[in-house]
Write a protein that holds these residues in place. Structure first.
Motif: not given
Length: 669
Positions: A536-544, A567-578, A659-662
């Motif tokens: 499971v990938i969650d794309m996010w950013a600190t400004w969002c 079951v693995k979870f990764y929080f993909l920090d993207t589009q950070e501009y600082v 979804i995961v259980e399916y």
């Protein structure tokens, strides 16, 4: 040429089957048994009784009814709420004072979400011999020209253009002075009912109207609108507009042109000066009775642009707060969103500063709920406007309540929660969380448990609400091992099952490229190394802000699978501009105590920004924006993807779990 002659393309019908002239009733005896007016021949200034027998209507057997009354007076629509009371004869009645110039009454009756417009006959009553009665009756039932009529009638009551022309003829026959008020509608119908060019007749009529000693604002605007019926006559159009500007230098056309000129002014200082001059030349109270297309298109945008330009360029909030009483309701709600809700959600302004802004903006918003703005005057009743206004501002009031909660101003928080309860209670998780806190503070634990259970049935709960429920569950002597089944039981139902089934229809199966990204846990993470696991990938950013709002729900599902190595979870920090975004990200995760493994997006060589994986996947799977959830199956295929956040932590957690259980079950089959 007189307008009567212009419109005399339809002979005046003799009113054999309609008893208007003698009775004031527009339909006949059967309909009058449902709706009637007393006295039977009312006039301006009278206190009349409106009677409605619901026994043969869709509103029969209701405990309470209300009515909205639309009155046509001096060729303008007015809208009122009418309180109804049941009589001993089991009819519903209400009292109405008729305003000066009254010509026509039309009613709609309500019971909650059900209404009765009167079908083909409508619930209307014509005032005998009153100027505007015939024309109002004809125009309001013509769907081609009745956009100024405030409510949509049942389509069964609609009439054709030729019949409307008949009614305008009748108006002109009995009230020739009505001509200057109905000419625009007549010219539109004239053009619609004739195949040959009507430019000559339109010009004749406009020349006559312009020759009158004085036109009111609506008549001036009707001249402007009539010019739109003419094509290829720029010289004549210019001459009429010049005549309007000359005779009425502070009139409707002059104001429209001033609005456009203001809108085009690029220099903010000059625009403010010009705006102040505009307000002096065209005082708002003078134009309360007229709203033009130009005003609708440009005026609110102009007002906002002045305010926000000063804020952005000079950090100057003066225009906003010096002109709150001049701002429209739409702009006030926009101020609340941009100056309070956005900085609150982004955590870009201190609570004290936010409350200073909110304490000035929200009382003004609230005061406007009791005043129908001119754009809706004659279209909505006071109660209809209040409901519409509250709905438009509900989410901003919720933000205000959250600020008051953090400032421990619980009394005012409770006031605003109560204000928006009918709109957000049970439906909005943030509201539910605040309301639960309120119940807990008041030690109303039984009520809190019942409330949380009701929210769970709609799957709108937060982790904090579930913790309250768990604590009370354990206090009652029940076993912790049974709590998950208890919560699952509360969520069961046809609606939740439908949502799960609908979710599974979104499944896809697409190959996905590998990535190799730095992990907050140290080292690198390669997607290809996760084969055999659900990722499971969650794309996010600190400004969002939505990304961060979704994280409590993601924590719920991460906790759920904490002991499942597959079951693995990764929080993909993207589009950070600082520059120090990794430090900022780590501090945020630590502050919130989230058990998240963060991956840092690689630098895109095309622009030097940390967004390479996001850009690659966005192009491959045709999406845009974060938060972005992606679930990859044990064979390395992308199986599900979702953009955005709907607002419920529990619903988000259940989506991921479904979804995961399916996918788990699928791999075993």
């Amino acid at each position: 040429m007189r307008l009567f002659n212009v419109l005399k393309i339809i002979p005046v019908f003799t009113l054999l089957s309609i008893s208007i002239v003698f009775t004031g009733n527009l339909w006949g005896q059967d309909q009058e048994e449902v709706f009637s007016v007393a006295p039977r021949y009312p006039k301006a200034g009278d206190q009349v009784t409106l009677s409605y027998d619901a026994s043969q209507t869709p509103l029969k057997n209701r405990d309470s009814l209300t009515a909205v009354v639309y009155t046509y007076a001096d060729f303008q629509w007015n809208v009122k709420d009418l309180k109804l009371e049941r009589t001993e004869e089991n009819k519903w009645q209400g009292q109405l004072k008729l305003e000066p110039g009254i010509a026509l009454i039309n009613c709609v009756f309500y019971a909650k979400d059900t209404l009765d417009r009167g079908g083909a006959n409508t619930y209307s009553w014509m005032i005998n011999n009153a100027p505007g009665s015939y024309s109002g009756w004809g125009i309001m039932r013509n769907p081609n020209i009745n956009e100024d009529f405030p409510q949509q009638l049942d389509s069964l009551s609609f009439i054709e253009d030729s019949v409307t022309l008949m009614w305008l003829n009748n108006e002109m026959r009995d009230n020739p002075s009505s001509r200057s008020h109905i000419f625009y509608s007549g010219l539109r119908l004239l053009q619609r009912t004739n195949t040959e060019d009507q430019t000559g007749r339109i010009k004749e009529e406009l020349n006559y109207i312009l020759s009158l000693p004085a036109l009111d604002l609506k008549q001036q605007y009707d001249v402007q609108r009539s010019l739109e019926l003419i094509t290829g006559n720029e010289t004549y159009v210019d001459s009429v507009e010049n005549a309007l500007l000359s005779k009425y230098p502070n009139g409707v056309l002059a104001r429209d042109r001033a609005i456009k000129q203001l809108f085009r002014e690029a220099d903010p200082d000059e625009r403010v000066k010009a705006y102040n001059a505009f307000v002096n030349q065209f005082p708002e109270e003078k134009f309360e009775g007229i709203t033009t297309t130009t005003e609708e298109l440009y005026y609110d945008k102009l007002f906002r642009s002045i305010a926000y330009t000063y804020i952005l360029e000079n950090k100057d909030y003066g225009f906003v707060f010096d002109n709150l009483t001049n701002a429209s309701y739409t702009n006030l709600v926009d101020y609340a969103w941009h100056l309070v809700s956005i900085p609150y959600n982004n955590e870009s302004m201190s609570l004290d500063s936010l409350q200073v802004f909110a304490d000035r903006i929200f009382p003004e918003i609230e005061s406007r709920e009791h005043e129908v703005p001119k754009a809706y005057r004659g279209k909505l009743s006071p109660n209809q406007w209040k409901a519409m206004a509250l709905k438009a501002a509900a989410s901003e009031y919720l933000t205000y309540a959250k600020i008051l909660n953090e400032q421990q101003d619980y009394k005012r928080e409770a006031y605003y929660l109560n204000k928006i309860a009918a709109l957000l209670k049970y439906e909005n998780t943030e509201y539910n969380a605040l309301y639960t806190q309120q119940l807990v503070r008041q030690d109303k634990m039984d009520e809190a448990v019942s409330f949380i259970a009701a929210c769970l049935r709609q799957n709108n709960t937060s982790p904090e609400m579930l913790q309250v429920l768990k604590n009370e569950y354990l206090k009652s002597g029940k076993e912790l091992s049974d709590f998950k089944d208890y919560v699952a039981g509360l969520k069961t139902g046809a609606e939740n099952q439908k949502e799960k089934e609908a979710l599974l229809t979104e499944l896809i199966k697409k190959p996905i490229e590998d990535f190799s990204l730095e992990s907050s846990y140290g080292g690198m993470v390669n997607l290809k190394d996760q084969l055999g696991k659900i990722v499971v990938i969650d794309m996010w950013a600190t400004w969002c802000a939505p990304c961060k709002k979704a994280m409590p729900g993601m924590k719920m599902v991460v906790d759920h699978y904490a002991d499942d190595a597959n079951v693995k979870f990764y929080f993909l920090d993207t589009q950070e501009y600082v520059k120090d975004y990794k430090t900022k990200t780590a501090a945020f995760i630590e502050e919130k105590e989230y058990p998240f493994e963060v991956l840092y997006d690689a630098v895109n060589p095309e622009n030097g920004k940390p967004e390479m994986v996001y850009t690659k996947y966005a192009k491959a799977f045709q999406f845009s924006g974060i938060p972005q959830k992606m679930i990859i199956d044990q064979n390395g295929y992308l199986r599900w993807r979702s953009t955005g956040y709907e607002g419920s932590p529990s619903a988000l957690a259940d989506e991921i779990k479904t979804i995961v259980e399916y996918l788990k079950a699928e791999s075993k089959s």
